[in-house]
Enzyme design. Structure first.
Site, PDB file in Angstrom:
ATOM      1  N   HIS A 173       3.398   3.992   0.479  1.00 16.37           N
ATOM      2  CA  HIS A 173       3.812   4.819   1.615  1.00 16.37           C
ATOM      3  C   HIS A 173       5.209   5.345   1.338  1.00 16.37           C
ATOM      4  O   HIS A 173       5.978   4.749   0.581  1.00 16.37           O
ATOM      5  CB  HIS A 173       3.762   4.012   2.920  1.00 16.37           C
ATOM      6  CG  HIS A 173       4.553   2.738   2.877  1.00 16.37           C
ATOM      7  ND1 HIS A 173       4.043   1.551   2.399  1.00 16.37           N
ATOM      8  CD2 HIS A 173       5.840   2.476   3.224  1.00 16.37           C
ATOM      9  CE1 HIS A 173       4.972   0.615   2.470  1.00 16.37           C
ATOM     10  NE2 HIS A 173       6.088   1.148   2.956  1.00 16.37           N
TER      11      HIS A 173
ATOM     12  N   HIS B 294       0.914  -1.144   0.000  1.00 16.89           N
ATOM     13  CA  HIS B 294       0.000   0.000   0.000  1.00 16.89           C
ATOM     14  C   HIS B 294       0.950   1.189   0.000  1.00 16.89           C
ATOM     15  O   HIS B 294       1.796   1.294   0.907  1.00 16.89           O
ATOM     16  CB  HIS B 294      -0.876  -0.009   1.258  1.00 16.89           C
ATOM     17  CG  HIS B 294      -1.728   1.211   1.390  1.00 16.89           C
ATOM     18  ND1 HIS B 294      -3.102   1.190   1.289  1.00 16.89           N
ATOM     19  CD2 HIS B 294      -1.392   2.518   1.595  1.00 16.89           C
ATOM     20  CE1 HIS B 294      -3.568   2.424   1.436  1.00 16.89           C
ATOM     21  NE2 HIS B 294      -2.544   3.252   1.627  1.00 16.89           N
TER      22      HIS B 294
HETATM   23  P1  M7G Z   1       8.117  -1.128   3.913  1.00 16.94           P
HETATM   24  O1  M7G Z   1       8.901  -0.357   2.925  1.00 16.94           O
HETATM   25  O2  M7G Z   1       6.799  -1.684   3.424  1.00 16.94           O
HETATM   26  O3  M7G Z   1       8.920  -2.355   4.444  1.00 16.94           O
HETATM   27  O4  M7G Z   1       7.892  -0.154   5.123  1.00 16.94           O
HETATM   28  P2  M7G Z   1       9.986  -2.605   5.610  1.00 16.94           P
HETATM   29  O5  M7G Z   1       9.191  -2.882   6.866  1.00 16.94           O
HETATM   30  O6  M7G Z   1      10.679  -3.868   5.148  1.00 16.94           O
HETATM   31  O7  M7G Z   1      10.867  -1.416   5.670  1.00 16.94           O
HETATM   32  C1  M7G Z   1       6.901  -0.329   6.066  1.00 16.94           C
HETATM   33  C2  M7G Z   1       7.221   0.554   7.252  1.00 16.94           C
HETATM   34  O8  M7G Z   1       6.122   0.492   8.138  1.00 16.94           O
HETATM   35  C3  M7G Z   1       8.447   0.109   8.042  1.00 16.94           C
HETATM   36  O9  M7G Z   1       9.342   1.190   8.200  1.00 16.94           O
HETATM   37  C4  M7G Z   1       7.870  -0.387   9.364  1.00 16.94           C
HETATM   38  O10 M7G Z   1       8.722  -0.125  10.471  1.00 16.94           O
HETATM   39  C5  M7G Z   1       6.579   0.385   9.472  1.00 16.94           C
HETATM   40  N1  M7G Z   1       5.530  -0.298  10.228  1.00 16.94           N
HETATM   41  C6  M7G Z   1       5.215  -1.606  10.158  1.00 16.94           C
HETATM   42  N2  M7G Z   1       4.150  -1.847  10.965  1.00 16.94           N
HETATM   43  C7  M7G Z   1       3.536  -3.160  11.135  1.00 16.94           C
HETATM   44  C8  M7G Z   1       3.782  -0.667  11.543  1.00 16.94           C
HETATM   45  C9  M7G Z   1       2.733  -0.310  12.452  1.00 16.94           C
HETATM   46  O11 M7G Z   1       1.923  -1.107  12.911  1.00 16.94           O
HETATM   47  N3  M7G Z   1       2.673   1.020  12.771  1.00 16.94           N
HETATM   48  C10 M7G Z   1       3.567   1.932  12.282  1.00 16.94           C
HETATM   49  N4  M7G Z   1       3.444   3.193  12.667  1.00 16.94           N
HETATM   50  N5  M7G Z   1       4.562   1.607  11.435  1.00 16.94           N
HETATM   51  C11 M7G Z   1       4.655   0.309  11.063  1.00 16.94           C
END
Ligand code: M7G
Length: 320
Positions: free
Chosen positions: A258, A256
């Site tokens: 971001h 999604h």
């Molecule tokens: P990504 O680029 O999809 O993947 O980033 P990555 O996790 O491999 O970097 C997703 C981002 O969302 C990451 O920086 C996570 O730390 C953050 N994140 C993940 N979750 C499950 C949560 C959440 O529940 N709340 C918040 N605020 N951030 C999250």
């Protein structure tokens, strides 16, 4: 753990799934972490002072991440004044000590994933990685069918957008359904110090999975995120755009759209050239060619046991 702006634990959120993994923000001896039974260490980053542990909470698979956070300049004098020092050795002008800080200055950032899926456990497990080069066609033939069947749940993202979780943490919102977004602290940031500032802009629209889907149609959305995100961070934290690294991951973990906003001084996980695409580059590439990300080859790392890597191997697309 969710915390309100003033640092006090938040109330239980109505949408939290009922499970055995404990309550949001509860810090007590009966906490889900005290019930955690360690199975194995997934990764031990001695240099980053972070450890990923797999285990069980009342028979449910779980992962706990413990991380020592950077020093806070605003509490340094209290730390030096109110700690106990135990001399280890003294030699000429040199002496080393064990410093025992007061409990409130000695917190460890703790993240619990519970119940954790096999995919969560793989995400945190230290593994060999391989660089894959994906053409636009590979995306449509290999990657897209894979992510449609295997991705992480987007429930947490939808909870943020619908204010069912983390509503008290929102830093800025533009509610426009096409170009709007919510800017909130990433859960990797404990908001205690600016050195590791980390926020996420999560778009309201739900039809853009990743960088691959972006065309010039999305330029107003991307420019809006850049300008309003930067303004909000300057206003809220006094950090100017010249101190920010603003980028998208490819591949992301959550499909999604971001955008990551991190402090330039913070060596954030995943900010290397093999995964991070600067938002300003993305905007310029789309200005030059609307189908830039539809067509071009994109390289990214995959872990050894990632199912997507197996698909690239089977298709003879992994350079060995
Ligand atoms: P990504 O680029 O999809 O993947 O980033 P990555 O996790 O491999 O970097 C997703 C981002 O969302 C990451 O920086 C996570 O730390 C953050 N994140 C993940 N979750 C499950 C949560 C959440 O529940 N709340 C918040 N605020 N951030 C999250």
């Amino acid at each position: 753990m969710a915390e309100s702006e003033n640092g006090s634990p938040t109330k239980r959120l109505k949408t939290d799934a009922e499970n055995d993994c404990g309550d949001v923000g509860v810090l007590s001896s009966g906490s889900p972490v005290s019930d955690f039974e360690i199975t194995r260490i997934l990764r031990d980053g001695a240099r980053e002072k972070i450890i990923f542990i797999q285990g069980k909470v009342k028979d449910q698979d779980a992962v706990v991440i413990l991380e020592k956070t950077p020093f806070r300049q605003d509490t340094l004098s209290e730390l030096l004044k109110n700690s106990q020092l135990k001399l280890e050795m003294k030699n000429d002008v040199y002496s080393t000590y064990q410093l025992q800080a007061p409990a409130h200055l000695n917190e460890i950032k703790t993240t619990l994933v519970c119940p954790a899926t096999e995919k969560h456990i793989k995400k945190y497990l230290q593994q060999e990685v391989f660089l894959v080069e994906e053409s636009g066609e590979d995306y449509r033939n290999l990657t897209l069918p894979y992510i449609n069947s295997q991705s992480f749940s987007l429930q947490w993202v939808h909870n943020v957008l619908e204010k069912k979780a983390e509503a008290d943490r929102i830093v800025f919102e533009d509610p426009d359904p096409d170009i709007g977004f919510i800017l909130s602290p990433d859960f990797k940031w404990d908001k205690k110090q600016l050195q590791d500032l980390y926020l996420l802009a999560i778009v309201h629209r739900r039809d853009v999975k990743s960088l691959r889907d972006l065309t010039s149609e999305h330029l107003p959305l991307l420019k809006n995120i850049r300008s309003k995100g930067e303004d909000a961070i300057r206003q809220q934290y006094g950090v100017p755009p010249s101190k920010l690294r603003v980028y998208l991951h490819y591949q992301p973990s959550y499909y999604h759209l971001h955008v990551h906003f991190t402090s330039l001084e913070y060596d954030a996980p995943g900010c290397g050239v093999e995964r991070a695409h600067l938002l300003s580059d993305v905007i310029q590439n789309l200005q030059a060619d609307s189908s830039f990300y539809y067509n071009r080859s994109l390289a990214f790392p995959l872990r050894a046991d990632d199912g997507l890597l197996a698909r690239f191997k089977e298709a003879g697309k992994l350079k060995t």
